[in-house]
Each structure stands twice: as C-alpha cells, then as structure tokens.
Design a protein around this motif. Structure first.
Motif, PDB file in Angstrom:
ATOM      1  N   THR A  82       0.824  -1.211   0.000  1.00  0.00           N
ATOM      2  CA  THR A  82       0.000   0.000   0.000  1.00  0.00           C
ATOM      3  C   THR A  82       0.857   1.261   0.000  1.00  0.00           C
ATOM      4  O   THR A  82       0.382   2.343   0.349  1.00  0.00           O
ATOM      5  CB  THR A  82      -0.929   0.005   1.227  1.00  0.00           C
ATOM      6  OG1 THR A  82      -0.138  -0.083   2.423  1.00  0.00           O
ATOM      7  CG2 THR A  82      -1.904  -1.156   1.175  1.00  0.00           C
ATOM      8  N   ASP A  83       2.119   1.122  -0.412  1.00  0.00           N
ATOM      9  CA  ASP A  83       2.997   2.301  -0.459  1.00  0.00           C
ATOM     10  C   ASP A  83       3.128   2.858  -1.880  1.00  0.00           C
ATOM     11  O   ASP A  83       4.116   3.483  -2.238  1.00  0.00           O
ATOM     12  CB  ASP A  83       4.383   1.985   0.119  1.00  0.00           C
ATOM     13  CG  ASP A  83       5.105   0.869  -0.617  1.00  0.00           C
ATOM     14  OD1 ASP A  83       4.461   0.177  -1.442  1.00  0.00           O
ATOM     15  OD2 ASP A  83       6.311   0.673  -0.362  1.00  0.00           O
ATOM     16  N   TYR A 104      10.861  -3.719   4.463  1.00  0.00           N
ATOM     17  CA  TYR A 104      11.912  -2.708   4.315  1.00  0.00           C
ATOM     18  C   TYR A 104      13.211  -3.106   5.008  1.00  0.00           C
ATOM     19  O   TYR A 104      14.274  -2.547   4.714  1.00  0.00           O
ATOM     20  CB  TYR A 104      11.424  -1.363   4.863  1.00  0.00           C
ATOM     21  CG  TYR A 104      10.170  -0.859   4.217  1.00  0.00           C
ATOM     22  CD1 TYR A 104      10.161  -0.458   2.878  1.00  0.00           C
ATOM     23  CD2 TYR A 104       8.973  -0.790   4.922  1.00  0.00           C
ATOM     24  CE1 TYR A 104       8.998   0.002   2.274  1.00  0.00           C
ATOM     25  CE2 TYR A 104       7.807  -0.325   4.326  1.00  0.00           C
ATOM     26  CZ  TYR A 104       7.829   0.065   3.007  1.00  0.00           C
ATOM     27  OH  TYR A 104       6.677   0.517   2.412  1.00  0.00           O
ATOM     28  N   TYR A 109       1.417   5.326  -3.029  1.00  0.00           N
ATOM     29  CA  TYR A 109       0.605   6.538  -2.890  1.00  0.00           C
ATOM     30  C   TYR A 109       0.716   7.452  -4.110  1.00  0.00           C
ATOM     31  O   TYR A 109       1.814   7.737  -4.612  1.00  0.00           O
ATOM     32  CB  TYR A 109       1.018   7.320  -1.643  1.00  0.00           C
ATOM     33  CG  TYR A 109       0.137   8.530  -1.404  1.00  0.00           C
ATOM     34  CD1 TYR A 109      -1.141   8.375  -0.884  1.00  0.00           C
ATOM     35  CD2 TYR A 109       0.574   9.813  -1.726  1.00  0.00           C
ATOM     36  CE1 TYR A 109      -1.971   9.466  -0.680  1.00  0.00           C
ATOM     37  CE2 TYR A 109      -0.240  10.916  -1.524  1.00  0.00           C
ATOM     38  CZ  TYR A 109      -1.510  10.729  -1.007  1.00  0.00           C
ATOM     39  OH  TYR A 109      -2.324  11.824  -0.817  1.00  0.00           O
ATOM     40  N   ALA A 122      -1.365   6.557   3.049  1.00  0.00           N
ATOM     41  CA  ALA A 122      -0.106   7.214   3.390  1.00  0.00           C
ATOM     42  C   ALA A 122       0.153   7.013   4.888  1.00  0.00           C
ATOM     43  O   ALA A 122      -0.757   7.218   5.687  1.00  0.00           O
ATOM     44  CB  ALA A 122      -0.169   8.707   3.054  1.00  0.00           C
ATOM     45  N   PRO A 123       1.332   6.578   5.309  1.00  0.00           N
ATOM     46  CA  PRO A 123       2.500   6.329   4.456  1.00  0.00           C
ATOM     47  C   PRO A 123       2.463   4.997   3.701  1.00  0.00           C
ATOM     48  O   PRO A 123       3.256   4.779   2.795  1.00  0.00           O
ATOM     49  CB  PRO A 123       3.654   6.324   5.456  1.00  0.00           C
ATOM     50  CG  PRO A 123       3.047   5.816   6.719  1.00  0.00           C
ATOM     51  CD  PRO A 123       1.652   6.378   6.738  1.00  0.00           C
ATOM     52  N   GLY A 124       1.571   4.106   4.063  1.00  0.00           N
ATOM     53  CA  GLY A 124       1.501   2.818   3.384  1.00  0.00           C
ATOM     54  C   GLY A 124       2.571   1.861   3.872  1.00  0.00           C
ATOM     55  O   GLY A 124       3.431   2.205   4.688  1.00  0.00           O
ATOM     56  N   THR A 125       2.511   0.640   3.374  1.00  0.00           N
ATOM     57  CA  THR A 125       3.489  -0.374   3.767  1.00  0.00           C
ATOM     58  C   THR A 125       3.732  -1.317   2.597  1.00  0.00           C
ATOM     59  O   THR A 125       2.967  -1.347   1.633  1.00  0.00           O
ATOM     60  CB  THR A 125       2.984  -1.173   4.983  1.00  0.00           C
ATOM     61  OG1 THR A 125       4.037  -1.984   5.498  1.00  0.00           O
ATOM     62  CG2 THR A 125       1.816  -2.078   4.610  1.00  0.00           C
ATOM     63  N   ASN A 126       4.807  -2.075   2.686  1.00  0.00           N
ATOM     64  CA  ASN A 126       5.096  -3.121   1.701  1.00  0.00           C
ATOM     65  C   ASN A 126       5.659  -4.305   2.471  1.00  0.00           C
ATOM     66  O   ASN A 126       6.834  -4.333   2.820  1.00  0.00           O
ATOM     67  CB  ASN A 126       6.093  -2.634   0.655  1.00  0.00           C
ATOM     68  CG  ASN A 126       6.229  -3.619  -0.504  1.00  0.00           C
ATOM     69  OD1 ASN A 126       5.849  -4.781  -0.399  1.00  0.00           O
ATOM     70  ND2 ASN A 126       6.786  -3.152  -1.610  1.00  0.00           N
TER      71      ASN A 126
END
Length: 384
Positions: free
Chosen positions: A157-158, A262, A160, A243-247
């Motif tokens: 969800t990053d 990350y 953006y 925002a900020p989102g994640t992966n």
C-alpha cells in the motif's frame, strides 16, 4: 556490433527517464539513436534537449521503419504496448516493452505468438526482478529447502498517488486510456513477482474499488483472495490511497515463515517440517522449535538499468534476460482475473474466459470519458 542502437517510443515520464539513463552513460552497451512521440510538446522537448544525432519521429512505426535502430523500447500508454511490440518484431527490430505487456491477455497472447515466430528478442521491463531481496527469495524457493508453500500475504500500500498525478495525462486512470488503475499501472511489478515466487493460483476472488480515494474511473483499492492447486491460499492488498503505506510480503512454508519488508529478508526457520511435527508431536499445544535468521543478499538492485543492460547483453552476447516478454501474460492474467472477479461478484477460475473479460472491459471503455491532457512529465526516479 559493439553497441545496440536504441529507439524509444513514447517520451513521457518513463520514456524520458530511460533517455536520461542512456545519455548519462549508465547503460554503456546502448546508444540512443531515435525517439518518437505523438505529442508536439514532447517532440519540441526532444529537438531542444537531445543530441543532434538522435532522430525525432512523430510516429513510432516510422521510427521502426527508418532503420535508425536495432531495438526499440516501448513506453507508450498500455493499450499500445502489444501493437508496437508486434510491429517491431515483424519489422526487424528487437523489442523491450514497458510493463504491463498489454491490457488484456487475449491481446498479449497474440504478441507471444508473433514472438515465437520471430528471430528478434522480446523482453519486458520487469525491473523488480533485479532486486537482491526478491532474487534471493526466488532462489530459496526454487532450491526446495522451504518445502511446500502454505500461505502468502502481500500488503503493498505504499504506491501513494495524489490527484495531480492522475490529472497529468489524459489517458491516465481511464478505462479507455489505461485499461485499469493500480493493478495495471503500479502493481504489475508485484503481480509478476507473486507468480514468479509462488506460481499461478487456480482461483481468485477480488474486490476492486473504483474511484474510492481519487476522482478517477478505475480501481485505486484492491483486496484479493487466492487459492493454489496444492491448497495454499493467499491475500493480496494494494491501493494508491494510503499514506504512508506499507510493503510487507509474508510467506509461510512447511519449513517456516519468511518476511520480506523494508528490513530485508527474515526467515523464522523451523527445526522440523511442520507437517511432520503436526503428525508426530504428542503435546497438543507445542509449536515446532525455530530459529530466526536474517538472510544475506548480494546487495545488488539495478532496477531499470539492470534490465536494459541484460537486454543489450542478450542481443550482443546471448546472455540471459531479466524477463522474457512472453512471461508478461502471467502477471496480467492475475490482474485480469481480479478485475473480472470484482465485476462479476464471484470467484473466477484460472484460466478464465478471455472473451468474457474483453466484453466486460469494452463495456467499461464505452462509458469512459476523455480528459484534458496537460502534458506534465513528473520525475520518475525512485521506486516506480
């Protein structure tokens, strides 16, 4: 031939990024010899900013026919990727296509058939495959050391994007111009990696929310449930509105769990296969013993430049590509299946009815509204 003479068709955001990479000498195996675009503003930019020896064309097919190039890179709106790929492969040039390979699988299947008969190289810009983390994970899965996959969860969800991003070009975020939203624009990378790492699911149930967070036609928020042949399941979540989102990618295997985020790769390695432990352990609440391991990689992550280097080296020396163009149909199959499932409100089996998908897509296209093209070219450096 010491260098590949390259023409770039489409010098918007990504095309311009590739222009700069080559002119800055980041891909020494390639020499830029031509560019093409249908927009007068981009042609003027090219004439004013590119070296005099770079030819400028107002039509991509004329660029291909000119003889100025050994290969072309296609960076046009999505619907045109297959058209230019087929034309290039049948008119004597090697082809590198930006992702996605096309908008619908029936369209891409035709390109693959042409590629199978051509002696020219067909490659796809699946640059996330160059990421050391995904490459290492792929090697671990392929080695068999992890055992069978049981579950995959990917929250990405990053991606953006704000409204100005969608308003920058007339084709963006419209069914007739782009053919989809986050699944077709941002997530071809993750959908390709999903099938590259986990294989293809046999069924998909998805919920694609259109215009949830932006003033657009297409989907900008997706949740999908996947079912695999061996009984494994998966969840895929993405949006351009967080925002900020994640992966975070989490995969569970018989021999433990791998978390990819990350921080890199973390492996919670079991001391014994979970299936064996389940069958033999007499203590009902006891989990298998495990150790946490931080997986080391080679640290290399060349992204688009790495894909272009491999493309040129394959033409010049026969070394492997990062991704053959024919492979692009797999990730596209996932996005098409997600769209079709959402449109029908039911689970879709893979393979699905390609004619039904195209009919539903064309219904969307028929109601699509053209936007003003503001001709804005954003900086494309970063994690695109």
């Amino acid at each position: 031939m010491e260098q590949v003479r390259l023409g770039i068709i489409g010098i918007g955001g990504m095309g311009t990024n590739h222009v700069h990479s080559i002119l800055e000498g980041k891909v020494p195996q390639i020499r830029l010899t031509a560019v093409a675009d249908i927009r007068e503003s981009r042609l003027e930019w090219a004439k004013e900013n590119l070296p005099a020896e770079v030819q400028v064309f107002g039509d991509g097919k004329k660029l291909i026919d000119s003889g100025a190039c050994d290969a072309v890179l296609i960076a046009t709106p999505h619907y045109l990727h297959p058209e230019f790929a087929k034309y290039g492969l049948t008119h004597g040039v090697h082809v590198m296509s930006e992702k996605p390979a096309g908008v619908y699988t029936k369209q891409v299947r035709e390109v693959n058939e042409v590629a199978a008969k051509s002696d020219k190289v067909y490659a796809l810009m699946l640059n996330q495959r160059t990421n050391c983390v995904y490459r290492k994970l792929h090697d671990m899965i392929e080695s068999g050391e992890l055992g069978a996959m049981k579950r995959v969860n990917w929250i990405v969800t990053d991606w953006y994007r704000n409204q100005s991003y969608y308003d920058a070009a007339g084709w963006k975020a419209t069914w007739d111009g782009e053919g989809g939203g986050v699944l077709l624009n941002q997530c071809p990378h993750q959908l390709d990696l999903l099938q590259w790492l986990c294989g293809m699911p046999k069924a998909v149930r998805a919920f694609c929310h259109e215009a949830k967070w932006h003033d657009i036609e297409v989907e900008d928020d997706v949740t999908a449930y996947l079912v695999y042949e061996n009984g494994a399941t998966g969840v895929f979540v993405t949006t351009t509105g967080d925002a900020p989102g994640t992966n975070r990618l989490e995969l569970t295997f018989e021999m433990g769990r791998i978390i990819c985020d990350y921080n890199g790769l973390t492996f919670d390695r079991l001391k014994v296969n979970e299936r064996e432990h389940c069958r033999t352990c007499p203590e009902g609440f006891k989990k298998p013993e495990m150790e946490r391991v931080e997986i080391e990689t080679d640290g290399m992550n060349e992204q688009h430049i790495g894909v272009l280097k491999a493309f040129a080296d394959h033409i010049l020396k026969g070394t492997p590509l990062v991704a053959r163009g024919e492979e692009g149909i797999r990730g596209l199959t996932l996005s098409n299946a997600m769209h079709l499932s959402s449109w029908l409100g039911e689970t879709v089996q893979i393979p699905f009815d390609e004619d039904l998908f195209l009919a539903k897509l064309n219904e969307k296209r028929a109601g699509s509204k053209a936007k003003e093209d503001k001709g804005i070219v954003f900086d494309t450096t970063g994690t695109y």
